[in-house]
Design a protein around this motif. Structure first.
Motif, PDB file in Angstrom:
ATOM      1  N   MET A  63       0.847  -1.194   0.000  1.00  0.00           N
ATOM      2  CA  MET A  63       0.000   0.000   0.000  1.00  0.00           C
ATOM      3  C   MET A  63       0.881   1.243   0.000  1.00  0.00           C
ATOM      4  SD  MET A  63      -3.445  -0.450   0.398  1.00  0.00           S
ATOM      5  CE  MET A  63      -4.586  -1.759   0.888  1.00  0.00           C
ATOM      6  N   TYR A  65       0.379   5.210   0.471  1.00  0.00           N
ATOM      7  CA  TYR A  65      -0.635   6.192   0.862  1.00  0.00           C
ATOM      8  C   TYR A  65      -0.354   7.546   0.210  1.00  0.00           C
ATOM      9  CZ  TYR A  65      -2.353   2.705   4.046  1.00  0.00           C
ATOM     10  OH  TYR A  65      -2.889   1.551   4.553  1.00  0.00           O
ATOM     11  N   THR A  66      -1.366   8.049  -0.503  1.00  0.00           N
ATOM     12  CA  THR A  66      -1.225   9.283  -1.280  1.00  0.00           C
ATOM     13  C   THR A  66      -2.004  10.447  -0.683  1.00  0.00           C
ATOM     14  OG1 THR A  66      -3.134   8.813  -2.689  1.00  0.00           O
ATOM     15  CG2 THR A  66      -1.015   7.870  -3.362  1.00  0.00           C
ATOM     16  N   ALA A 189      -9.146   0.648   0.691  1.00  0.00           N
ATOM     17  CA  ALA A 189      -8.396   1.645   1.459  1.00  0.00           C
ATOM     18  C   ALA A 189      -8.452   2.929   0.645  1.00  0.00           C
ATOM     19  CB  ALA A 189      -6.951   1.192   1.661  1.00  0.00           C
ATOM     20  N   ALA A 192      -5.102   5.706  -0.996  1.00  0.00           N
ATOM     21  CA  ALA A 192      -3.935   4.830  -1.127  1.00  0.00           C
ATOM     22  C   ALA A 192      -3.964   4.136  -2.482  1.00  0.00           C
ATOM     23  CB  ALA A 192      -3.922   3.789  -0.003  1.00  0.00           C
TER      24      ALA A 192
END
Length: 238
Positions: A63, A65-66, A189, A192
């Motif tokens: 993953m 995360y953005t 999620a 992400a």
């Protein structure tokens, strides 16, 4: 051709095919949600003429995360159903979503994200939110959160990996027996992206090993050819 040459030539072809698979994986190490190709040698290839087979590593990537509200990643198993620009329904885990000029929710490959009633279309100027269960909601332009409208739910499915294949175009397709009913247990999620499941370091090591193996096979072929030539020369002297 001697048996040694036949076996070594067939093995060399397998190595070349394996190198092609690893090269393709390395080229997509940075592609969102890419699934690596795995190459397996076939037993009895010298007799059958087969040079091996390719399957797919369906394991999840990491993953990343953005913080982008339209970036989603499937947490665990599962897939989204999407519609390609050619009109074909395929499966995808690529969650770098955006809204195109027609108002359709698409990924970076311009595949339309499918919902309960087909492609998801968002009214112009709306603020879009995605829930962990795939629910798509929007707030009309100029309105507050109290005016939130539910558009539907992303079509999330969880078929048996054995029912899936990866085409030469890189797209994942389900066969006729696959269970493509909406799966309530598939969760997302938000903010992400799933990375490629290719391990660049392991792939580079594998490429080096394959190159060395190929060189060894070529040397064996040269030696076998020289031995055949020597045997033929001796037979002419008798």
């Amino acid at each position: 051709m001697s048996t040694v040459l036949q076996l070594t030539a067939a093995a060399s072809r397998q190595i070349l095919n394996a190198q092609a698979a690893v090269t393709h994986n390395l080229a997509n190490a940075g592609t969102t949600a890419f699934k690596a190709d795995l190459f397996y040698a076939e037993q009895g290839y010298a007799k059958s003429g087969e040079s091996g087979s390719t399957t797919v590593d369906f394991s999840a990537g990491n993953m990343s995360y953005t913080g982008n509200d339209l970036d989603i990643a499937i947490a665990g198993e599962g897939w989204m159903q999407v519609l390609t620009p050619d009109g074909e329904e395929i499966l995808s885990r690529r969650g770098d979503l955006r809204i195109n000029t027609a108002g359709n929710l698409v990924d970076a490959e311009q595949n339309q994200i499918l919902g309960d009633g087909g492609p998801i279309n968002v009214p112009d100027g709306s603020q879009v939110t995605i829930g962990s269960d795939g629910t798509i909601s929007y707030i009309p332009q100029g309105e507050t959160a109290l005016a939130t409208v539910v558009l539907g739910r992303i079509l999330l499915v969880n078929p048996d990996p054995e029912s899936l294949t990866k085409g030469l175009d890189g797209n994942i397709r389900a066969n006729a027996e696959a269970n493509l009913e909406p799966a309530a247990d598939v969760q997302l999620a938000i903010g992400a992206l799933e990375t490629s499941n290719v391990n660049p370091i392991a792939s580079m090591v594998q490429m080096i090993e394959l190159s060395r193996s190929f060189e060894g096979h070529i040397q064996t072929m040269k030696s076998a050819d020289e031995l055949d030539a020597s045997s033929a020369s001796l037979m002419r002297l008798e």
